[in-house]
Design a protein around this motif. Structure first.
Motif, PDB file in Angstrom:
ATOM      1  N   LYS A 236       0.828  -1.151  -0.038  1.00 11.46           N
ATOM      2  CA  LYS A 236      -0.004  -0.023   0.083  1.00 11.46           C
ATOM      3  C   LYS A 236       0.746   1.321  -0.026  1.00 11.46           C
ATOM      4  O   LYS A 236       0.716   2.136  -0.778  1.00 11.46           O
ATOM      5  N   TYR A 237       1.938   1.404   0.939  1.00 15.12           N
ATOM      6  CA  TYR A 237       2.739   2.605   1.016  1.00 15.12           C
ATOM      7  C   TYR A 237       3.651   2.763  -0.255  1.00 15.12           C
ATOM      8  O   TYR A 237       3.874   3.870  -0.536  1.00 15.12           O
ATOM      9  N   GLU A 238       3.999   1.695  -0.854  1.00 16.51           N
ATOM     10  CA  GLU A 238       4.703   1.789  -2.011  1.00 16.51           C
ATOM     11  C   GLU A 238       4.049   2.334  -3.168  1.00 16.51           C
ATOM     12  O   GLU A 238       4.515   3.397  -3.794  1.00 16.51           O
ATOM     13  N   GLU A 244       2.787   9.776  -5.408  1.00 17.80           N
ATOM     14  CA  GLU A 244       3.468  10.943  -5.094  1.00 17.80           C
ATOM     15  C   GLU A 244       4.722  11.478  -5.767  1.00 17.80           C
ATOM     16  O   GLU A 244       4.903  12.478  -6.058  1.00 17.80           O
ATOM     17  N   GLU A 245       5.414  10.352  -6.232  1.00 22.03           N
ATOM     18  CA  GLU A 245       6.573  10.849  -7.049  1.00 22.03           C
ATOM     19  C   GLU A 245       6.456  11.257  -8.391  1.00 22.03           C
ATOM     20  O   GLU A 245       5.810  11.327  -9.129  1.00 22.03           O
TER      21      GLU A 245
END
Ligand code: ADP
Length: 245
Positions: A236-238, A244-245
């Motif tokens: 999930k966080y990846e 975002e990137e």
């Protein structure tokens, strides 16, 4: 033999009704962050169980007078949807659901730094979409991942599994048929990194040796469950990082 019971719960090759050996758990799949509107969420499949957990908070408690000056209150609601079992379940909360809400809350609470969030409430909503024995343990797995997904400070995740008894054989992760026709059910929850048990229930008769053996069996499962919980959160966080990137 009880009516409707399968002829044998363990066959001559030591296989269970779904082909598993006594020390095998069902396939587990965990997904984190499956809902957009909740602060945290998780979806868990444990064999045929399908469970959705959503977390709201920390936020102002409703009603406000419930607020505690030194810590958050953790609320938990477990509910089985009407289509989760073969015969439609009434949507009214049953005594069993009220009891399981309390049991799940007590299994999750030790993992949460409640004193970090005074005067707030943290709410965990658990819905059983499909049930096949072991919904409380699947709910604890889902609930703890949903709490972590909400960014709530935690001591550890909570992994959970039930050990059953068939005759005098201990079996890991009992399914619905084994729960119904077997001789014992011992749901256990643990914070795997800390090695602390947060839930231990037993239905049926277990000798002290059997309790030790059940804990040994569960211990192996906790490592696998924990690895899958962490994998789900990392995935999930990846994906958030990539966006975002
Ligand atoms: P757990 O789901 O944690 O094992 P129980 O031992 O109370 O909790 O329930 C065992 C199983 O019995 C459930 O997982 C579900 O498959 C089945 N069950 C529970 N309640 C109902 C119900 N109202 N109707 C049909 N099956 C049910």
């Amino acid at each position: 033999m009880k009516r409707g019971a399968p002829e044998r719960l363990i066959d001559e090759n030591g296989r269970r009704v779904d082909g598993r050996l006594p020390d095998e758990m069902r396939p587990l799949r965990v997904e984190a962050g499956v809902l957009k509107n909740a602060d945290g969420s998780a979806y868990v499949e444990l064999g045929n169980n399908k469970v959705l957990a959503a977390v709201y908070g920390p936020r102002e408690p409703m009603p406000r007078h419930e607020a505690l000056p030194d810590r958050a209150i953790l609320k938990c609601r477990y509910s089985m949807l009407p289509f989760s079992v073969a015969e439609r379940k009434s949507p009214q909360p049953s005594r069993r659901e009220i009891e399981l809400s309390k049991v799940i809350r007590e299994a999750l609470a030790p993992a949460v730094f409640l004193n970090e969030y005074p005067r707030t409430s943290i709410e965990v909503y658990i819905h059983i979409l499909e049930a096949d024995g072991g919904t409380r343990t699947a709910s604890i797995i889902a609930g703890s991942v949903a709490l972590a997904d909400a960014g709530i400070a935690m001591r550890d995740l909570v992994a959970a599994i039930a050990v059953g008894k068939i005759g005098n054989v201990l079996v890991l992760d009992i399914n619905g048929i084994e729960d119904q026709y077997g001789d014992g059910d011992m749901p256990i929850a643990m914070m795997p990194q800390r090695g602390e048990i947060t839930l231990l229930q037993a239905d049926g008769v277990f000798t002290p040796q059997e309790i030790e053996e059940a804990l040994r069996l569960a211990q192996k499962a906790f490592q696998k469950i924990y690895a899958e919980q962490v994998r789900a959160l990392k995935t999930k966080y990846e994906s958030v990082k990539e966006v975002e990137e």
